[in-house]
Design an enzyme around this catalytic site. Structure first.
Site, short mmCIF file in Angstrom:
data_model
loop_
_atom_site.label_atom_id
_atom_site.label_comp_id
_atom_site.label_asym_id
_atom_site.label_seq_id
_atom_site.Cartn_x
_atom_site.Cartn_y
_atom_site.Cartn_z
N ASP A 61 0.85 -1.20 0.00
CA ASP A 61 0.00 0.00 0.00
C ASP A 61 0.89 1.25 0.00
O ASP A 61 0.38 2.38 -0.04
CB ASP A 61 -1.01 -0.01 1.15
CG ASP A 61 -0.36 -0.02 2.52
OD1 ASP A 61 0.88 -0.13 2.61
OD2 ASP A 61 -1.10 0.08 3.53
N SER A 62 2.21 1.06 -0.03
CA SER A 62 3.12 2.18 -0.27
C SER A 62 2.83 2.80 -1.63
O SER A 62 3.32 3.88 -1.94
CB SER A 62 4.58 1.69 -0.23
OG SER A 62 4.76 0.56 -1.06
N ASP A 100 -0.92 -6.16 -0.03
CA ASP A 100 -1.28 -5.50 1.22
C ASP A 100 -2.79 -5.31 1.31
O ASP A 100 -3.43 -4.86 0.35
CB ASP A 100 -0.64 -4.10 1.27
CG ASP A 100 0.58 -4.05 2.16
OD1 ASP A 100 0.72 -4.92 3.04
OD2 ASP A 100 1.40 -3.14 1.98
N LYS A 130 -1.01 -9.41 2.99
CA LYS A 130 -0.21 -8.93 4.13
C LYS A 130 -1.07 -7.96 4.93
O LYS A 130 -1.84 -7.18 4.34
CB LYS A 130 1.06 -8.23 3.64
CG LYS A 130 1.90 -7.66 4.80
CD LYS A 130 3.31 -7.28 4.38
CE LYS A 130 3.45 -5.91 3.79
NZ LYS A 130 2.96 -4.78 4.63
N GLU A 132 -1.03 -5.46 8.78
CA GLU A 132 -0.19 -4.88 9.83
C GLU A 132 -0.78 -5.16 11.22
O GLU A 132 -2.00 -5.16 11.38
CB GLU A 132 -0.07 -3.37 9.61
CG GLU A 132 0.62 -3.01 8.30
CD GLU A 132 0.76 -1.50 8.11
OE1 GLU A 132 0.38 -0.72 9.01
OE2 GLU A 132 1.24 -1.11 7.04
N GLU A 195 9.70 -3.87 10.31
CA GLU A 195 10.04 -2.57 9.71
C GLU A 195 10.60 -1.61 10.76
O GLU A 195 10.00 -1.40 11.82
CB GLU A 195 8.80 -1.96 9.03
CG GLU A 195 9.11 -0.60 8.40
CD GLU A 195 8.09 -0.11 7.38
OE1 GLU A 195 7.14 -0.85 7.06
OE2 GLU A 195 8.26 1.03 6.90
O1 KIV Z 1 3.61 -1.08 1.60
C1 KIV Z 1 4.79 -1.47 1.53
O2 KIV Z 1 5.50 -1.23 0.56
C2 KIV Z 1 5.30 -2.24 2.66
C3 KIV Z 1 6.77 -2.53 2.67
C4 KIV Z 1 7.52 -1.31 2.96
C5 KIV Z 1 7.11 -3.62 3.60
O3 KIV Z 1 4.58 -2.61 3.52
#
Ligand code: KIV
Length: 278
Positions: A61-62, A100, A130, A132, A195
């Protein structure tokens, strides 16, 4: 008669394309083989990364920051993640694709998380999701993995908590992070992102867990590393995090290619006869 080198090379290349699976992550850790992970959000980047031999592509989600230009990932939607993840999954033949779950698509309840994880896998062809959080996500991770959807955990600095934390800050509470990581493993995750935590804490967690730890800003002793693809390729032009390494300067290559194109169009050099139909 012997086969030509080209033919043998082709056969080797095809045989080499053995997809990385979720169990391969555990095997890699047991064999002390480091796992390589980077983010990608589109078809061409994912295809090139896959061909280059990356073990896992994370559709992070970056993308809210590196693709959409926002200050944090909070506004990213499930629909956007599915749109990008489908392109990435379609481009890959070897890399494991992890997606994510964006902010507020799994925090409400285990049922909400399960429903949205199912949507991600069904609509994109990706292999895992993924999410968090540590102990407080235990029941949620259990619900998703009980439905045979593999989950990658993420503890330490969790960017979706940026409002509570007060920024993208290093996390140093060893006991909290270790308890969170153990809870994620116990709940059934197959790997976990660590992280922005001190390297000694990352090492202790990596030693304590059976599942592989994938570090970002967590030092060299994790079982694998993940970087934001745009950062490692030098495609991000603003802030560059200290823990990230630029392996190329794609921004510079693009800048100079576009400048050459502009010059050639303006001076009448392009298109030349070789680019013009007779
Ligand atoms: O969203 C993302 O790119 C991430 C990585 C930085 C692990 O969660």
């Amino acid at each position: 008669m012997g086969q030509s080198v080209a033919k043998m090379t082709k056969q080797i290349t095809q045989a080499d394309v053995k997809p990385v699976t979720v169990p391969d992550f555990l095997i890699a850790k047991s064999q002390g083989r480091k796992l390589t992970v980077a983010t990608a959000y589109d078809f061409p980047s994912a295809k090139i990364m896959d061909e280059a031999g990356l073990d896992c592509i994370l559709v992070g989600d970056s993308l809210g920051m590196v693709v959409q230009g926002k200050p944090d990932p909070l506004s990213v939607t499930l629909k956007q993640m599915i749109y990008h993840a489908e392109m990435v999954a379609r481009a890959t033949t070897r890399s494991l694709v992890v997606v994510d779950l964006p902010f507020m698509t799994y925090q409400e309840s285990a049922q909400q998380a399960l429903r949205n994880s199912g949507k991600v896998l069904k609509k994109t062809g990706a292999h895992a999701v993924k999410l968090e959080g540590g102990r407080r996500m235990s029941e949620t991770i259990k619900a998703i993995t009980n439905a045979d959807i593999p989950v990658m955990g993420h503890v330490g600095l969790t960017p979706q908590s940026v409002r509570r934390i007060g920024g993208f800050k290093m996390q140093r509470n060893e006991n909290e992070i270790l308890q969170d990581a153990l809870a994620v493993e116990e709940a059934g995750a197959f790997a976990i992102v660590l992280e922005c935590i001190p390297p000694d804490i990352a090492q202790k967690i990596s030693n304590a867990l059976k599942i592989p730890t994938i570090g970002i800003g967590a030092g060299p002793n994790c079982d694998g590393q993940v970087l934001v693809g745009h950062d490692l390729l030098g495609l991000t032009t603003g802030f560059h995090p200290r823990f990230s390494k630029k392996y190329a300067d794609i921004a510079d290559i693009i800048r100079s290619a576009i400048a050459s194109y502009c010059t050639e169009v303006r001076t009448g050099k392009f298109p030349g006869p070789e680019h013009t139909f007779k």
